[in-house]
Design a protein around this motif. Structure first.
Motif, PDB file in Angstrom:
ATOM      1  N   ALA A 141       0.806  -1.308  -0.091  1.00 40.55           N
ATOM      2  CA  ALA A 141      -0.095   0.278  -0.089  1.00 40.55           C
ATOM      3  C   ALA A 141       0.834   1.169   0.070  1.00 40.55           C
ATOM      4  O   ALA A 141       0.446   2.271  -0.513  1.00 40.55           O
ATOM      5  N   ASP A 142       2.170   1.272   0.655  1.00 38.47           N
ATOM      6  CA  ASP A 142       2.813   2.241   0.742  1.00 38.47           C
ATOM      7  C   ASP A 142       3.812   2.369  -0.555  1.00 38.47           C
ATOM      8  O   ASP A 142       4.766   3.425  -0.737  1.00 38.47           O
ATOM      9  N   MET A 143       3.745   1.705  -1.505  1.00 34.39           N
ATOM     10  CA  MET A 143       4.508   1.845  -2.661  1.00 34.39           C
ATOM     11  C   MET A 143       3.502   2.468  -3.847  1.00 34.39           C
ATOM     12  O   MET A 143       2.591   2.401  -4.194  1.00 34.39           O
ATOM     13  N   PRO A 144       4.323   3.603  -4.462  1.00 39.26           N
ATOM     14  CA  PRO A 144       3.591   4.286  -5.713  1.00 39.26           C
ATOM     15  C   PRO A 144       2.950   3.465  -6.400  1.00 39.26           C
ATOM     16  O   PRO A 144       3.586   2.557  -7.075  1.00 39.26           O
ATOM     17  N   ALA A 145       1.799   3.626  -6.828  1.00 37.24           N
ATOM     18  CA  ALA A 145       1.158   2.696  -8.076  1.00 37.24           C
ATOM     19  C   ALA A 145       1.569   3.032  -9.342  1.00 37.24           C
ATOM     20  O   ALA A 145       1.778   2.165 -10.153  1.00 37.24           O
ATOM     21  N   SER A 146       2.608   3.923  -9.546  1.00 39.89           N
ATOM     22  CA  SER A 146       3.318   4.189 -10.741  1.00 39.89           C
ATOM     23  C   SER A 146       4.383   3.217 -10.977  1.00 39.89           C
ATOM     24  O   SER A 146       5.133   3.009 -12.059  1.00 39.89           O
ATOM     25  N   VAL A 147       4.819   2.457  -9.919  1.00 38.94           N
ATOM     26  CA  VAL A 147       5.921   1.495  -9.990  1.00 38.94           C
ATOM     27  C   VAL A 147       5.588   0.205 -10.723  1.00 38.94           C
ATOM     28  O   VAL A 147       4.700  -0.373 -10.375  1.00 38.94           O
ATOM     29  N   PRO A 148       5.985   0.012 -12.191  1.00 42.64           N
ATOM     30  CA  PRO A 148       5.744  -0.896 -12.841  1.00 42.64           C
ATOM     31  C   PRO A 148       6.187  -2.348 -12.289  1.00 42.64           C
ATOM     32  O   PRO A 148       7.261  -2.158 -11.714  1.00 42.64           O
ATOM     33  N   PHE A 149       5.346  -3.203 -12.708  1.00 46.44           N
ATOM     34  CA  PHE A 149       5.450  -4.878 -12.296  1.00 46.44           C
ATOM     35  C   PHE A 149       6.609  -5.218 -13.543  1.00 46.44           C
ATOM     36  O   PHE A 149       6.294  -5.201 -14.592  1.00 46.44           O
ATOM     37  N   VAL A 150       7.707  -5.919 -13.312  1.00 45.95           N
ATOM     38  CA  VAL A 150       8.613  -6.332 -14.326  1.00 45.95           C
ATOM     39  C   VAL A 150       7.794  -7.015 -15.452  1.00 45.95           C
ATOM     40  O   VAL A 150       8.260  -6.939 -16.440  1.00 45.95           O
ATOM     41  N   ASN A 151       7.062  -8.098 -15.167  1.00 47.61           N
ATOM     42  CA  ASN A 151       6.613  -8.890 -16.088  1.00 47.61           C
ATOM     43  C   ASN A 151       5.629  -7.902 -17.064  1.00 47.61           C
ATOM     44  O   ASN A 151       5.297  -8.499 -18.286  1.00 47.61           O
ATOM     45  N   ASP A 152       5.256  -6.944 -16.655  1.00 49.29           N
ATOM     46  CA  ASP A 152       4.403  -6.010 -17.652  1.00 49.29           C
ATOM     47  C   ASP A 152       5.195  -5.184 -18.690  1.00 49.29           C
ATOM     48  O   ASP A 152       4.765  -4.739 -19.578  1.00 49.29           O
ATOM     49  N   LEU A 153       6.589  -5.225 -18.435  1.00 48.94           N
ATOM     50  CA  LEU A 153       7.453  -4.615 -19.219  1.00 48.94           C
ATOM     51  C   LEU A 153       8.246  -5.676 -20.465  1.00 48.94           C
ATOM     52  O   LEU A 153       8.551  -5.185 -21.444  1.00 48.94           O
ATOM     53  N   VAL A 154       7.681  -6.752 -20.200  1.00 53.08           N
ATOM     54  CA  VAL A 154       8.241  -7.745 -21.414  1.00 53.08           C
ATOM     55  C   VAL A 154       7.550  -7.647 -22.727  1.00 53.08           C
ATOM     56  O   VAL A 154       6.495  -7.087 -22.785  1.00 53.08           O
ATOM     57  N   THR A 155       8.291  -8.145 -23.623  1.00 55.66           N
ATOM     58  CA  THR A 155       7.564  -8.130 -24.922  1.00 55.66           C
ATOM     59  C   THR A 155       7.145  -9.506 -25.653  1.00 55.66           C
ATOM     60  O   THR A 155       6.456  -9.514 -26.621  1.00 55.66           O
ATOM     61  N   THR A 156       7.641 -10.480 -24.953  1.00 56.08           N
ATOM     62  CA  THR A 156       7.355 -11.850 -25.519  1.00 56.08           C
ATOM     63  C   THR A 156       7.017 -12.736 -24.093  1.00 56.08           C
ATOM     64  O   THR A 156       7.453 -12.486 -23.133  1.00 56.08           O
ATOM     65  N   GLN A 157       6.373 -13.882 -24.773  1.00 53.23           N
ATOM     66  CA  GLN A 157       5.948 -14.923 -23.588  1.00 53.23           C
ATOM     67  C   GLN A 157       7.143 -15.617 -23.267  1.00 53.23           C
ATOM     68  O   GLN A 157       7.160 -15.931 -21.741  1.00 53.23           O
ATOM     69  N   GLU A 158       8.170 -15.767 -24.034  1.00 54.88           N
ATOM     70  CA  GLU A 158       9.539 -16.644 -23.433  1.00 54.88           C
ATOM     71  C   GLU A 158      10.092 -15.610 -22.343  1.00 54.88           C
ATOM     72  O   GLU A 158      10.619 -16.147 -21.230  1.00 54.88           O
ATOM     73  N   GLN A 159      10.006 -14.496 -22.372  1.00 53.89           N
ATOM     74  CA  GLN A 159      10.594 -13.401 -21.533  1.00 53.89           C
ATOM     75  C   GLN A 159       9.762 -13.668 -20.101  1.00 53.89           C
ATOM     76  O   GLN A 159      10.283 -13.448 -19.048  1.00 53.89           O
TER      77      GLN A 159
END
Length: 245
Positions: A141-159
């Motif tokens: 709750a105390d982490m800004p919502a703007s901090v991305p989850f690393v899995n949402d930054l990938v471009t392929t299923q293998e990544q």
């Protein structure tokens, strides 16, 4: 059951990357559980001028530290370097997290990777750091919502599949394990005792007094996580090795 071990779960991935020399499979142990699921992040100091993931990616070099190869911090940095080709340079050899935090304050390091719960509250309250990415789908709750989850930054299923293996270990926090020879009824006794401790009012009061967070992982869930890591196909294990080199 008289010897209980706890360790940095980054070592789980080392047994995959260095299977020829590390003849250990943590799935062969019995897992008692974990008091706190580890929510890992990488962050930049405010003094570095880096505020976001995109700004970090545009840098020529981004200096972070760790204790040694095999630590969770090393794994996090390796993900940035090898999966996303971030301009990260990791400086190894710090004795511990305290020394790394001092290095950040001195400007010796421009940021670091670590557990969100281990970040000094004063840094968060006074905006002395900017969280760039988190390695857990769970956001405190105390982490800004703007901090991305690393899995949402990938471009392929293998990544994504690779990150599921690499990040799985950090979900285990600092686990408690015993030898596989420990009888099942004794393992169950230890698991029950750990869970009872987590419900004990005196223990909970002391945790609150010391501002210690609790987000437990049961022994059963921990064994499922470790089994999934080792069950990943060989080509993903090879990529784990590439990331950790």
């Amino acid at each position: 059951g008289t010897v209980i071990t706890t360790f940095d779960p980054g070592l789980v991935l080392e047994t995959i990357a260095m299977s020829e020399t590390l003849k250990v499979r943590f799935s062969d142990y019995r897992w008692i559980g974990t008091l706190l699921r580890d929510i890992r992040i990488c962050y930049a100091s405010a003094a570095s001028g880096i505020k976001t993931w995109d700004e970090m990616m545009k840098r020529k070099e981004f200096l972070i530290g760790n204790t040694a190869r095999g630590s969770n911090a090393y794994v996090n940095g390796g993900i940035l370097r090898k999966v996303f080709f971030a301009p990260v340079r990791q400086i190894s050899g710090y004795p511990g997290s305290n020394e790394q935090r001092l290095a950040v304050e001195r400007g010796e390091l421009e940021g670091n990777c670590g557990s969100w719960t281990a970040i000094p509250q004063e840094w968060i309250v006074n905006h002395k750091i900017n969280a760039l990415v988190r390695f857990s789908p769970k956001r405190p709750a105390d982490m800004p919502a703007s901090v991305p989850f690393v899995n949402d930054l990938v471009t392929t299923q293998e990544q994504k599949d690779l990150l599921d293996v690499l990040n799985g270990a950090s979900e285990l926090g600092r686990p408690f394990i015993v030898a596989k020879q420990v009888p099942a009824e004794r393992v169950e006794m230890l698991r029950t005792a750990l869970w009872a401790t987590l419900k004990d009012e005196a223990f909970l009061a002391e945790a609150r007094k010391q501002n210690l967070l609790l987000d437990p992982v049961s022994g059963e869930e921990a064994e499922q996580i470790i089994a999934r890591i080792y069950a990943a196909p060989p080509h993903l294990h090879k990529k784990v090795k590439d990331v950790l080199e």
